[in-house]
Design a protein around this motif. Structure first.
Motif, PDB file in Angstrom:
ATOM      1  N   GLN A 329       8.279   7.143   4.808  1.00 32.63           N
ATOM      2  CA  GLN A 329       7.215   6.147   4.751  1.00 32.63           C
ATOM      3  C   GLN A 329       7.069   5.432   6.098  1.00 32.63           C
ATOM      4  OE1 GLN A 329       5.094   5.374   2.095  1.00 32.63           O
ATOM      5  NE2 GLN A 329       4.028   4.106   3.589  1.00 32.63           N
ATOM      6  N   ASP A 333       3.789   5.659   8.606  1.00 32.37           N
ATOM      7  CA  ASP A 333       2.969   4.474   8.878  1.00 32.37           C
ATOM      8  C   ASP A 333       3.204   3.892  10.265  1.00 32.37           C
ATOM      9  OD1 ASP A 333       0.956   3.532   7.267  1.00 32.37           O
ATOM     10  OD2 ASP A 333       2.008   1.699   6.722  1.00 32.37           O
ATOM     11  N   ARG A 359      -1.219  -4.857   5.674  1.00 35.43           N
ATOM     12  CA  ARG A 359      -0.924  -3.802   4.695  1.00 35.43           C
ATOM     13  C   ARG A 359       0.549  -3.831   4.288  1.00 35.43           C
ATOM     14  NH1 ARG A 359      -2.843  -0.168   7.509  1.00 35.43           N
ATOM     15  NH2 ARG A 359      -1.009   0.856   8.395  1.00 35.43           N
ATOM     16  N   TRP A 360       1.433  -3.959   5.273  1.00 32.56           N
ATOM     17  CA  TRP A 360       2.861  -3.982   4.967  1.00 32.56           C
ATOM     18  C   TRP A 360       3.277  -5.266   4.272  1.00 32.56           C
ATOM     19  CZ3 TRP A 360       7.184  -0.928   5.052  1.00 32.56           C
ATOM     20  CH2 TRP A 360       6.972   0.391   5.461  1.00 32.56           C
ATOM     21  N   ARG A 362       1.424  -7.063   2.235  1.00 33.10           N
ATOM     22  CA  ARG A 362       0.953  -6.920   0.853  1.00 33.10           C
ATOM     23  C   ARG A 362       1.840  -5.940   0.085  1.00 33.10           C
ATOM     24  NH1 ARG A 362      -3.815  -6.358   2.153  1.00 33.10           N
ATOM     25  NH2 ARG A 362      -3.902  -4.071   2.307  1.00 33.10           N
ATOM     26  N   ARG A 363       2.211  -4.843   0.741  1.00 34.06           N
ATOM     27  CA  ARG A 363       3.058  -3.837   0.087  1.00 34.06           C
ATOM     28  C   ARG A 363       4.397  -4.444  -0.337  1.00 34.06           C
ATOM     29  NH1 ARG A 363       3.912   1.622   0.081  1.00 34.06           N
ATOM     30  NH2 ARG A 363       6.089   2.340   0.134  1.00 34.06           N
ATOM     31  N   ASP A 366       4.053  -7.366  -3.052  1.00 36.82           N
ATOM     32  CA  ASP A 366       3.783  -6.793  -4.376  1.00 36.82           C
ATOM     33  C   ASP A 366       5.022  -6.137  -4.983  1.00 36.82           C
ATOM     34  OD1 ASP A 366       1.191  -7.630  -4.260  1.00 36.82           O
ATOM     35  OD2 ASP A 366       0.339  -5.669  -3.742  1.00 36.82           O
ATOM     36  N   GLN A 387      11.125  -0.400  -1.504  1.00 39.83           N
ATOM     37  CA  GLN A 387      10.749  -1.294  -0.413  1.00 39.83           C
ATOM     38  C   GLN A 387      11.979  -1.933   0.233  1.00 39.83           C
ATOM     39  OE1 GLN A 387       9.024  -1.176  -3.432  1.00 39.83           O
ATOM     40  NE2 GLN A 387       7.511   0.101  -2.376  1.00 39.83           N
TER      41      GLN A 387
END
Length: 503
Positions: A329, A333, A359-360, A362-363, A366, A387
């Motif tokens: 991942q 990215d 983006r990261w 939020r990832r 979440d 994560q």
């Protein structure tokens, strides 16, 4: 354990310093305002996060911008958890979760960090223990707690920032002192909580990380009293756990931003490390630790060492499949995305960095969840397994390609020498009887405060008070103030009246 305090009562728990008339509809928002208007918060704009802004040639994060991002992430996590009705009963049982408390704690969590980032913290700790005779030494988190409870001098009263117990408890990442609170001390646990173990180089020195000095332990007990019977003495509150998790998220992401902007993170070298491990997973996994050390410059070795270290320290969550997925991942990215084009300062480059960061963030936000039975090395709030592994990979990249660089080491050795010389110069000044009348008033105040905190009969009480005052004084400087003050004390500065701003 004492009888638990009702969590609703905890919201207005008497701090012993705030009268009922001072409590607004939201006392925790008042706490936040006290923190952001403090000169200790403003000074963070001049304190290094990882690399000094003046030395990078570009805008990089400092302790102030880092704290603001941690607060933003922490509030998002708190609001997400409290919006889920399935979490409410457990949050209530554990003592509650208020987004205002979490945000205030996040803003305050780095107030005590000294000049020059973590390098300054390590140097001040060594000097405090070995040169100034302070058993507690220096620790940035404990210094933050000291600032909010005692060392901010307002007029004739020394009352800290007058924060509620809830916010003070949420600031404490490591709810123990260096050596003896609580009893039994967390460093004696097997395994110990994260940060509680003694450094390998000095097992007798107590915990590597701790949240309060001995002088503030009564305040720490009082702030955490509402959680007695709800969470173990050594465990973070839910709100502290959120702040700690947000700190990890912000740190991992904005370090990548900074070092991409500066040009330190090169696509080729990072790709070689990640892809090298992916291609040689089986071979590297079969090597002994000694063989890995001997081939430390080989691509993929640093990743394999991280995998083994995680297995040793964090078996409760480490998983080889999740680790391999995290490497892929991050490679996809970061290597194939953010680092594919060198940062050139253009609008398009800035927008790409902003999208990567959003983006990261939020990832990871979440992926935060609440648990009722955390592992000893975790808290009640933590990242999901995939994560969590991704954050470990991002941190490894930071260490491998930034902190281990010889040019950074050269810079930091100079900063360490500067701090050591500054402490020696201040010590010589403070013990000079001929100069007592001309000692900076701030130092006078800090010596009086430190001496008043120490019980009568404390061995070398006056010397310890002087030592703690010097540490408090130096820790409150910005990077540039530390440089200017040493220049003045060394006779290198001709700016007579402008040097006084640090005194």
């Amino acid at each position: 354990m004492s009888e638990p305090v009702d969590p609703r009562a905890r919201r207005l728990f008497d701090t012993g310093r705030t009268s009922p008339g001072d409590l607004a509809a939201s006392p925790f928002r008042a706490d936040r305002d006290r923190i952001v208007t403090s000169p200790f918060f403003a000074r963070l704009g001049g304190v290094t996060q990882v690399i000094s802004p003046g030395g990078s040639g570009l805008l990089v994060h400092n302790r102030l911008t880092h704290s603001l991002k941690v607060a933003q992430v922490a509030r998002a996590i708190a609001e997400r958890l409290t919006a889920d009705v399935d979490n409410l009963a457990l949050l209530d049982k554990l003592g509650g979760c208020d987004p205002d408390v979490v945000e205030a704690a996040a803003l305050a969590h780095d107030l005590g960090h000294p000049p020059f980032g973590h390098l300054g913290e390590a140097v001040l700790d060594r000097l405090a223990r070995e040169r100034l005779g302070l058993p507690d030494g220096f620790e940035g988190n404990a210094q933050s707690y000291r600032i909010v409870t005692s060392t901010e001098i307002r007029g004739a009263a020394t009352i800290g920032l007058n924060l509620t117990a809830a916010v003070r408890a949420a600031i404490v990442k490591y709810p123990w002192t260096r050596l003896d609170y609580p009893d039994p001390h967390p460093r004696r646990m097997s395994p110990p909580p994260r940060g509680a173990s003694a450094p390998d180089w000095d097992p007798s020195s107590g915990s590597a990380k701790f949240g309060a000095y001995t002088t503030e332990v009564d305040d720490l007990r009082q702030a955490r009293a509402p959680f007695a019977g709800r969470i173990p003495d050594w465990q973070q509150t839910v709100e502290a756990s959120i702040m700690d998790t947000a700190d990890d998220i912000a740190y991992a992401i904005h370090d990548v931003e900074d070092f991409h902007r500066v040009g330190v993170l090169q696509q080729g070298t990072v790709a070689a490390e990640l892809i090298g491990w992916q291609r040689e997973t089986k071979r590297l996994g079969g090597l002994s630790d000694g063989a890995l050390d001997a081939g430390s410059r080989q691509a993929g070795v640093a990743i394999e060492k991280l995998r083994r270290r995680l297995h040793r320290r964090d078996r409760w969550i480490t998983d080889d499949d999740a680790f391999a997925d995290a490497v892929e991942q991050v490679r996809h990215d970061l290597v194939d995305g953010l680092l594919a084009d060198p940062f050139d300062g253009s609008v398009a480059a800035e927008q790409y960095v902003a999208r990567f960061s959003a983006r990261w963030t939020r990832r990871l936000v979440d992926a935060v969840r609440l648990t009722d039975n955390p592992a000893v090395r975790s808290g009640y709030v933590l990242l999901d397994r995939p994560q969590w592994h991704e954050v470990q990979i991002l941190k490894l990249i930071h260490h491998r390609f930034v902190l281990d660089r010889p040019d950074l080491a050269l810079h930091q050795r100079g900063q360490a020498r500067l701090l050591a010389t500054l402490v020696e110069a201040l010590l010589a000044w403070i013990v000079d009887p001929a100069e007592e009348a001309r000692l900076p008033q701030r130092l006078h105040d800090l010596v009086e405060l430190a001496e008043a905190e120490l019980p009568a009969g404390t061995p070398d009480r006056a010397a310890r008070a002087r030592g703690r005052a010097i540490v408090d004084f130096v820790a409150a400087l910005t990077d540039q103030q530390a440089v200017a003050l040493l220049d003045a004390l060394s006779g290198r500065s001709g700016q007579l009246w402008t040097d006084a701003f640090v005194l």
